[in-house]
Motif scaffolding. Structure first.
Motif, short mmCIF file in Angstrom:
data_model
loop_
_atom_site.label_atom_id
_atom_site.label_comp_id
_atom_site.label_asym_id
_atom_site.label_seq_id
_atom_site.Cartn_x
_atom_site.Cartn_y
_atom_site.Cartn_z
N LEU A 54 26.33 41.28 12.56
CA LEU A 54 27.46 40.22 12.92
C LEU A 54 27.44 38.85 12.25
CD1 LEU A 54 27.36 41.13 17.02
CD2 LEU A 54 28.87 42.55 15.17
N GLY A 55 26.32 38.05 12.11
CA GLY A 55 26.48 37.03 12.18
C GLY A 55 24.45 36.47 11.85
N VAL A 56 24.25 35.34 11.64
CA VAL A 56 22.83 34.39 11.26
C VAL A 56 22.76 33.88 11.86
CG1 VAL A 56 21.64 34.00 9.68
CG2 VAL A 56 22.83 36.07 9.02
N HIS A 57 21.87 33.22 12.83
CA HIS A 57 22.09 31.99 13.93
C HIS A 57 20.32 31.67 12.92
CE1 HIS A 57 22.95 33.66 17.13
NE2 HIS A 57 21.65 34.47 18.01
N VAL B 203 26.01 31.02 11.63
CA VAL B 203 27.33 31.54 10.88
C VAL B 203 27.97 33.55 11.11
CG1 VAL B 203 27.60 32.15 8.99
CG2 VAL B 203 26.44 30.19 9.38
N TRP B 204 28.62 33.09 11.92
CA TRP B 204 29.66 34.11 11.80
C TRP B 204 29.91 35.19 11.31
CZ3 TRP B 204 27.57 36.29 16.21
CH2 TRP B 204 27.12 36.01 17.22
N PHE B 205 30.15 36.03 10.77
CA PHE B 205 30.32 37.71 10.05
C PHE B 205 32.00 37.70 10.16
CE2 PHE B 205 26.22 37.65 7.83
CZ PHE B 205 26.21 36.09 7.50
N ALA C 189 35.40 34.01 17.38
CA ALA C 189 35.94 33.41 18.59
C ALA C 189 35.12 33.31 19.65
CB ALA C 189 37.74 34.76 18.65
N VAL C 190 34.58 34.16 20.17
CA VAL C 190 33.76 34.27 21.23
C VAL C 190 33.50 32.63 21.34
CG1 VAL C 190 31.60 35.03 22.46
CG2 VAL C 190 33.22 36.02 21.81
N GLN C 191 32.75 32.66 20.37
CA GLN C 191 31.81 31.35 20.24
C GLN C 191 32.09 29.58 20.54
OE1 GLN C 191 28.06 31.02 18.76
NE2 GLN C 191 28.59 29.02 20.10
N GLN C 192 34.08 30.29 19.80
CA GLN C 192 34.66 29.37 19.83
C GLN C 192 34.69 28.83 21.14
OE1 GLN C 192 37.90 30.19 17.69
NE2 GLN C 192 36.41 29.61 15.14
#
Length: 736
Positions: free
Chosen positions: A385-388, A397-399, A405-408
């Protein structure tokens, strides 16, 4: 032209609106690259709107006209604020909160009341480690459906340590004793398992350090068996544990890996290459990588799922690395291996590793302009999904577009903090776990419902800390006298930024990264007492590229020491520090640097504070009959001669850079503190140096915490030590 036009606009607006304001991020481009800038901008905009209550304009800009890049200039996060007249028409403010009594020292140095949380693999339950009324940390599970709570593990004589989910129904955990320092610890961490409702409790690993045959009777694994963290194995009651070969103190033995059934207690050993030391599980919870160590040679092996055989991926020098060295970061659910490497580059980046070709891809997946890659993969059970990542602060960094969108949405609800999102690998619910923090806010945890958009508070690490009374921290950069750019962390007292007494706080190691943007008890405590704090990432520190790291080899007391002094001189030149009120302080290598700072720059530092500090490199290498060090013979033989110095070839240099040998040159007031049970820098370092310096310097005091090791484990000792620091600084640099 972007910055120029914004400045002109600000001047025009200010001419007709006294409530306008502007903030400039010196090193940014068209947008904020650094996490701390994004957080700062959102926070300032919100606070500004609340404070004025009138029509206003708030501008934010940068001095770079191109693509947004990380820190490049001499002052990374200097904010050029121009709020002229912004509050001129507002009613008089209430009495300055700075006049209030200082925040009690206990609030900075007590143990956290809440320290960890983890979602179950299906996302239906949350395991938490919390402090109970008896001050013992316990493990509980919250049912996220009905919010009911079950105690899973709790002891009257021990605290819950590490824990993880075995599967959706079962957890495994070890214990520690928060009321004991290193010298008083007589038992191991053990290992226990229980169902999430507390049933089927079972001890798996003995806590007794006795090696007599009772282990075969009780069916418990020996005390030196430890849980290997990693992905859970769907539906399985088994975990993997490591069991190192028992050798003498300071020596590395091979480390076995065992598959342990948490219900029956039975274990089987995994076949391995010789000299195995570190293991890694893949995304399905199976052993896939092992690192080996033999003298100065290291290697990394991969277990091929098609054959179950190990094959070597690479060799490297264990202590100084080489061109092809890399570190495994993790496996994606599809079996792809990701590594941290720097093929032909100064800084490490995240690469996909081609297992067939035996090398990383040509282009990195994630790279940072001013930092080595450091981070962890974020995955579901089906994809990456991503990388902290860690740059100045932590971020993600979300792929995956959905998670981005959840992070935002979460950032909009929590605009003043870094918000790190954890997901359940096989989620059956809309819950994600959010860990948040900032420079003024200690860590706290929330659950976010992706369907309803609601945040539910889980817990806070330090409830007694009021963010409104905390100091701000900035990432800064300055040039050393030879031109090398040195990163540093600058913490300034609330509402005070000029002509301050300064503490130069030196990190230990020395070959590691010292700090990151966030709330830190030592720096915040010093700032709460009115001191500016600068923490330089001197050459030799890791995380800032190979050039920066290699520049520190064999520079103890030399160029590394110059970098530290140049941090103080930069703070003076910026008007931050009062040149007559500067103290140097640090632990471990930082304690060594404190002593050498007093030797090399007597006109700069008015006093010094050294705790658990090295006092002589020869003593560090050879030890002393009175106590045993935990430094390995391999590091003494293969690592120290290159990184620190050769005791024979560099004898003259090591003599000139020995605080013990140069003790008579230290005339400034000095506070020393050591642990009686320290095996990294044993107590003889402190006692021999105290005897040497006291012969010519009456202004030296020393405290020994007999039960402590390499740092203070007990709150009472942290409170006592920092109380002594407070009085010492007040006496020597606290008053103008």
């Amino acid at each position: 032209m972007y910055f120029y036009h914004t400045c002109i606009c600000d001047e025009l607006v200010r001419a007709i609106n006294p409530y306008s304001g502007m903030v400039v991020y010196e090193e940014e481009g068209r947008g904020w690259y650094l996490t701390m800038h994004r957080i700062d901008y959102r926070s300032r905009a919100e606070q500004y709107l609340k404070k004025t209550g009138k029509p206003q304009a708030f501008a934010a800009s940068s001095t770079s006209t191109g693509t947004a890049m990380p820190i490049r200039r001499r002052l990374a996060c200097q904010l050029l604020l121009a709020f002229a007249g912004a509050f001129a028409a507002l009613p008089a403010m209430a009495a300055d909160t700075a006049a209030a009594a200082p925040v009690p020292i206990e609030r900075f140095f007590n143990n956290p009341t809440f320290s960890a949380a983890q979602l179950s693999p299906n996302g239906r339950f949350l395991a938490v480690r919390v402090s109970r009324k008896n001050n013992r940390d316990a493990l509980a599970v919250i049912d996220l459906g009905d919010k009911s709570v079950k105690l899973v593990g709790g002891f009257t004589d021990a605290d819950i340590g590490h824990f993880q989910w075995v599967n959706d129904e079962r957890l495994v955990f070890d214990v520690t004793e928060n009321d004991l320092a290193q010298g008083d610890v007589e038992r191991g961490a053990g290992l226990y398992a229980a169902n999430r409702d507390g049933s089927e409790f079972r001890q798996l690993v003995d806590r007794s350090t006795s090696m007599i045959s009772e282990h075969t009777i009780t069916k418990l694994l020996p005390f030196n068996t430890h849980l290997l963290g990693g992905a859970s194995r769907a539906g399985s009651p088994a975990v993997y544990v490591t069991s190192p070969e028992l050798v003498e103190l300071g020596e590395i033995g091979s480390v076995d890996l065992l598959r342990l059934d948490t219900k029956t207690g039975r274990s089987t050993t995994v076949q391995r290459p010789a000299h195995a030391t570190h293991w890694m599980l893949d995304a399905k919870g199976e052993p896939r990588i092992v690192s080996t160590h033999d003298k100065d040679k290291g290697a990394m092996y991969y277990r091929d799922p098609a054959t179950d055989n190990w094959r070597k991926l690479l060799d490297y020098n264990e202590f100084v690395g080489n061109k092809g060295a890399m570190n495994p970061v993790g496996f994606a659910p599809d079996g792809t291996l990701y590594v941290s490497a720097q093929p032909g580059r100064d800084k490490r980046a995240l690469y996909r590793f081609d297992l067939a070709a035996g090398k990383p891809d040509a282009e990195p997946l994630v790279e940072l302009a001013d930092y080595d890659f450091s981070g962890q993969l974020v995955m579901s059970d089906s994809k990456l999904l991503g990388v902290h990542i860690l740059s100045d602060a932590r971020s993600t960094v979300w792929f995956d577009a959905g998670m981005k969108a959840v992070q935002q949405r979460i950032d909009a609800l929590l605009p003043r903090t870094v918000n790190l999102v954890s997901v359940a690998p096989r989620a059956e619910t809309p819950w994600v776990l959010v860990q948040s923090y900032s420079d003024v806010q200690p860590k706290f945890w929330n659950l976010f419902n992706t369907e309803t958009g609601k945040l539910d508070k889980v817990g806070s690490s330090y409830d007694g800390i009021d963010p409104a009374r905390m100091a701000t921290q900035d990432a800064v950069r300055y040039k050393a006298r030879d031109g090398l750019v040195i990163p540093a962390w600058l913490t300034l007292p609330k509402d005070k930024r000029k002509n301050l007494p300064l503490v130069v706080l030196v990190h230990g190691g020395p070959y590691l990264r010292g700090g990151e943007w966030g709330w830190h008890s030592d720096g915040q405590f010093l700032a709460s007492r009115g001191y500016a704090v600068i923490e330089p990432e001197y050459r030799g520190s890791t995380g800032f590229g190979s050039k920066h790291y290699h520049a520190g080899w064999k520079q103890w007391g030399l160029k590394m020491q110059d970098d530290i002094a140049d941090a103080a001189k930069w703070a003076i030149a910026e008007g931050i520090a009062d040149p007559k009120r500067i103290c140097i302080a640090g632990a471990s290598y930082g304690g060594y640097a404190t002593l050498m700072g007093l030797v090399n720059d007597p006109g700069l530092y008015k006093c010094g504070i050294d705790w658990v500090g090295v006092t002589d490199i020869g003593l560090l290498a050879n030890g002393h009959w009175s106590a045993q060090s935990d430094m390995t013979n391999d590091y003494r033989k293969y690592g120290m001669p290159t990184l620190v110095g050769d005791l024979v070839k560099d004898a003259d240099q090591l003599k000139q850079t020995s605080p013990l040998v140069q003790a008579a040159r230290i005339t400034q007031p000095l506070l020393l503190a050591y642990g009686g049970a320290d095996m990294r820098v044993p107590i003889y370092h402190g006692r021999k140096f105290y005897d040497a310096v006291k012969a010519t310097n009456p202004n030296v005091e020393m405290v020994v915490y007999e039960e402590e090791g390499h740092g203070w484990a007990l709150p009472k000792n942290r409170i006592d030590f920092w109380g002594r620091v407070e009085k010492f600084l007040e006496k020597h640099i606290g008053k103008p």
